[in-house]
Design a protein around this motif. Structure first.
Motif, mmCIF file in Angstrom:
data_model
loop_
_atom_site.group_PDB
_atom_site.id
_atom_site.type_symbol
_atom_site.label_atom_id
_atom_site.label_comp_id
_atom_site.label_asym_id
_atom_site.label_seq_id
_atom_site.Cartn_x
_atom_site.Cartn_y
_atom_site.Cartn_z
ATOM 1 N N VAL A 107 59.072 0.261 14.951
ATOM 2 C CA VAL A 107 58.418 0.911 16.294
ATOM 3 C C VAL A 107 58.329 2.646 16.912
ATOM 4 C CG1 VAL A 107 58.715 0.408 19.223
ATOM 5 C CG2 VAL A 107 59.138 -1.428 17.074
ATOM 6 N N GLY A 108 59.727 2.877 16.333
ATOM 7 C CA GLY A 108 60.492 4.451 16.158
ATOM 8 C C GLY A 108 59.406 5.276 15.833
ATOM 9 N N SER A 109 59.019 4.991 14.475
ATOM 10 C CA SER A 109 58.194 5.924 13.511
ATOM 11 C C SER A 109 56.431 5.783 14.183
ATOM 12 C CB SER A 109 58.223 5.447 12.316
ATOM 13 O OG SER A 109 58.352 3.914 12.074
ATOM 14 N N LEU A 110 56.442 4.368 14.606
ATOM 15 C CA LEU A 110 55.337 4.733 15.243
ATOM 16 C C LEU A 110 54.894 5.533 16.270
ATOM 17 C CD1 LEU A 110 52.066 3.016 16.183
ATOM 18 C CD2 LEU A 110 53.476 1.170 17.326
ATOM 19 N N LEU A 111 56.151 5.174 17.429
ATOM 20 C CA LEU A 111 56.158 5.756 18.404
ATOM 21 C C LEU A 111 56.358 7.613 18.232
ATOM 22 C CD1 LEU A 111 58.641 4.391 20.941
ATOM 23 C CD2 LEU A 111 55.927 4.889 21.454
ATOM 24 N N PHE A 112 56.370 7.859 16.667
ATOM 25 C CA PHE A 112 57.026 8.945 16.492
ATOM 26 C C PHE A 112 55.666 9.855 16.168
ATOM 27 C CE2 PHE A 112 58.265 12.357 13.871
ATOM 28 C CZ PHE A 112 58.547 13.133 14.301
ATOM 29 N N LEU A 113 54.637 8.571 14.979
ATOM 30 C CA LEU A 113 53.673 9.675 14.640
ATOM 31 C C LEU A 113 52.483 9.695 16.049
ATOM 32 C CD1 LEU A 113 51.409 8.993 12.638
ATOM 33 C CD2 LEU A 113 50.802 6.868 12.441
ATOM 34 N N LEU A 114 52.808 8.920 17.240
ATOM 35 C CA LEU A 114 51.405 9.030 17.788
ATOM 36 C C LEU A 114 51.595 10.296 18.502
ATOM 37 C CD1 LEU A 114 51.728 5.247 19.685
ATOM 38 C CD2 LEU A 114 50.217 6.448 18.488
ATOM 39 N N ILE A 115 52.494 10.775 19.102
ATOM 40 C CA ILE A 115 53.258 12.005 19.061
ATOM 41 C C ILE A 115 53.407 12.497 18.854
ATOM 42 C CG2 ILE A 115 55.491 13.802 20.250
ATOM 43 C CD1 ILE A 115 56.594 10.475 21.476
ATOM 44 N N LEU A 116 53.095 12.941 17.276
ATOM 45 C CA LEU A 116 52.474 13.909 16.710
ATOM 46 C C LEU A 116 51.587 13.889 16.337
ATOM 47 C CD1 LEU A 116 54.915 13.893 13.376
ATOM 48 C CD2 LEU A 116 54.865 15.920 14.995
ATOM 49 N N THR A 117 50.791 13.172 16.511
ATOM 50 C CA THR A 117 49.174 13.230 16.575
ATOM 51 C C THR A 117 48.436 13.752 16.825
ATOM 52 O OG1 THR A 117 49.692 11.137 15.221
ATOM 53 C CG2 THR A 117 47.028 11.510 14.876
ATOM 54 N N SER A 118 48.871 13.733 18.921
ATOM 55 C CA SER A 118 49.439 13.058 19.631
ATOM 56 C C SER A 118 48.088 14.915 20.172
ATOM 57 C CB SER A 118 49.026 12.445 21.362
ATOM 58 O OG SER A 118 50.211 13.035 21.073
ATOM 59 N N SER A 119 49.849 15.547 19.793
ATOM 60 C CA SER A 119 49.542 16.964 19.551
ATOM 61 C C SER A 119 48.827 17.642 18.873
ATOM 62 C CB SER A 119 51.679 17.104 19.517
ATOM 63 O OG SER A 119 52.462 16.585 20.280
ATOM 64 N N PHE A 120 49.155 16.812 17.697
ATOM 65 C CA PHE A 120 47.358 18.286 16.659
ATOM 66 C C PHE A 120 46.738 17.514 16.937
ATOM 67 C CE2 PHE A 120 45.673 17.372 13.306
ATOM 68 C CZ PHE A 120 45.812 19.124 12.210
ATOM 69 N N LEU A 121 46.358 16.630 17.883
ATOM 70 C CA LEU A 121 44.797 16.678 18.329
ATOM 71 C C LEU A 121 44.916 17.766 18.950
ATOM 72 C CD1 LEU A 121 44.037 13.128 17.882
ATOM 73 C CD2 LEU A 121 43.148 14.777 16.235
ATOM 74 N N VAL A 168 46.273 20.660 19.701
ATOM 75 C CA VAL A 168 46.433 21.683 19.338
ATOM 76 C C VAL A 168 44.805 22.463 19.347
ATOM 77 C CG1 VAL A 168 47.005 23.529 17.925
ATOM 78 C CG2 VAL A 168 49.119 22.473 19.195
ATOM 79 N N LEU A 169 44.051 21.674 17.998
ATOM 80 C CA LEU A 169 43.279 21.328 16.850
ATOM 81 C C LEU A 169 42.474 21.265 17.898
ATOM 82 C CD1 LEU A 169 43.640 19.221 14.431
ATOM 83 C CD2 LEU A 169 42.994 21.793 14.541
ATOM 84 N N PHE A 170 41.591 20.656 18.876
ATOM 85 C CA PHE A 170 40.806 20.488 19.978
ATOM 86 C C PHE A 170 40.566 20.800 21.556
ATOM 87 C CE2 PHE A 170 40.158 17.026 16.190
ATOM 88 C CZ PHE A 170 39.314 17.260 15.558
ATOM 89 N N GLY A 171 41.913 20.394 22.260
ATOM 90 C CA GLY A 171 42.003 20.659 23.522
ATOM 91 C C GLY A 171 41.167 19.735 24.057
ATOM 92 N N SER A 172 40.534 19.642 24.930
ATOM 93 C CA SER A 172 40.120 19.261 25.524
ATOM 94 C C SER A 172 38.544 19.156 25.259
ATOM 95 C CB SER A 172 39.805 19.398 27.488
ATOM 96 O OG SER A 172 38.196 21.274 27.185
ATOM 97 N N LEU A 173 37.937 17.708 25.591
ATOM 98 C CA LEU A 173 36.816 17.381 24.652
ATOM 99 C C LEU A 173 36.107 16.099 25.991
ATOM 100 C CD1 LEU A 173 37.259 14.978 21.740
ATOM 101 C CD2 LEU A 173 36.671 17.649 21.587
ATOM 102 N N THR A 174 34.237 16.617 25.499
ATOM 103 C CA THR A 174 33.379 15.548 26.332
ATOM 104 C C THR A 174 32.802 15.099 26.178
ATOM 105 O OG1 THR A 174 33.109 17.962 27.452
ATOM 106 C CG2 THR A 174 31.499 16.155 28.101
ATOM 107 N N TRP A 175 33.343 13.638 26.674
ATOM 108 C CA TRP A 175 32.654 12.087 26.430
ATOM 109 C C TRP A 175 31.933 11.551 27.779
ATOM 110 C CZ3 TRP A 175 34.564 6.758 26.810
ATOM 111 C CH2 TRP A 175 33.632 5.872 25.651
ATOM 112 N N ARG A 176 30.279 11.461 27.727
ATOM 113 C CA ARG A 176 29.545 10.685 28.434
ATOM 114 C C ARG A 176 29.923 11.314 29.824
ATOM 115 N NH1 ARG A 176 29.679 4.240 27.926
ATOM 116 N NH2 ARG A 176 28.921 3.637 25.511
#
Length: 141
Positions: free
Chosen positions: A36-50, A52-60
């Motif tokens: 569970v802790g590693s899942l939360l760490f992965l979510l935080i890392l991936t959301s931060s990485f995304l 930094v890469l994309f910033g904000s996106l427009t959808w619909r």
């Protein structure tokens, strides 16, 4: 979830299925906090990485942060200290280390595999070149 973790929230259903299967298997009930802790760490890392890469996106016709609130907070904190490029490199290194530690793949095994692959490719290219030269020499005679 999309506002909390951004695009990284699409990892969550697969991770929850993995946790459910892991909890049903015998002998895995004792160590439930680590996945569970590693899942939360992965979510935080991936959301931060995304973020930094994309910033904000427009959808619909609505704009949202690609990393969500979590990615926004962590990435802006890291950007303040490491700038944009340093943050990107740091997050990539952390994700790479996360994958290596969770899958237990060693760098040595990866390097040996790639060395064998390139060695066999170079041998094949060298054989083709010598074969081509021999054919070319036979045509001249």
């Amino acid at each position: 979830l999309l506002q909390l973790f951004g695009l990284a929230s699409f990892i969550l259903p697969f991770s929850l299925i993995y946790l459910a299967v892991r909890s049903v298997l015998p002998g895995n009930q004792k160590r439930f906090a680590l996945p569970v802790g590693s899942l939360l760490f992965l979510l935080i890392l991936t959301s931060s990485f995304l973020f930094v890469l994309f910033g904000s996106l427009t959808w619909r016709e609505s704009e949202f942060s690609s990393g969500g609130i979590t990615g926004n907070l962590v990435a802006t904190f890291l950007i303040k200290y490491f700038n944009h490029t340093g943050t990107l490199l740091l997050l990539m290194a952390c994700l790479l280390l996360f994958v290596v530690f969770t899958t237990q793949i060693s760098y040595k095994a990866i390097l040996h595999f790639s060395a064998r692959l390139f060695r066999s490719l170079f041998k094949a290219v060298r054989l083709r070149i010598t074969h081509y030269r021999k054919q070319k020499q036979r045509k001249k005679i």
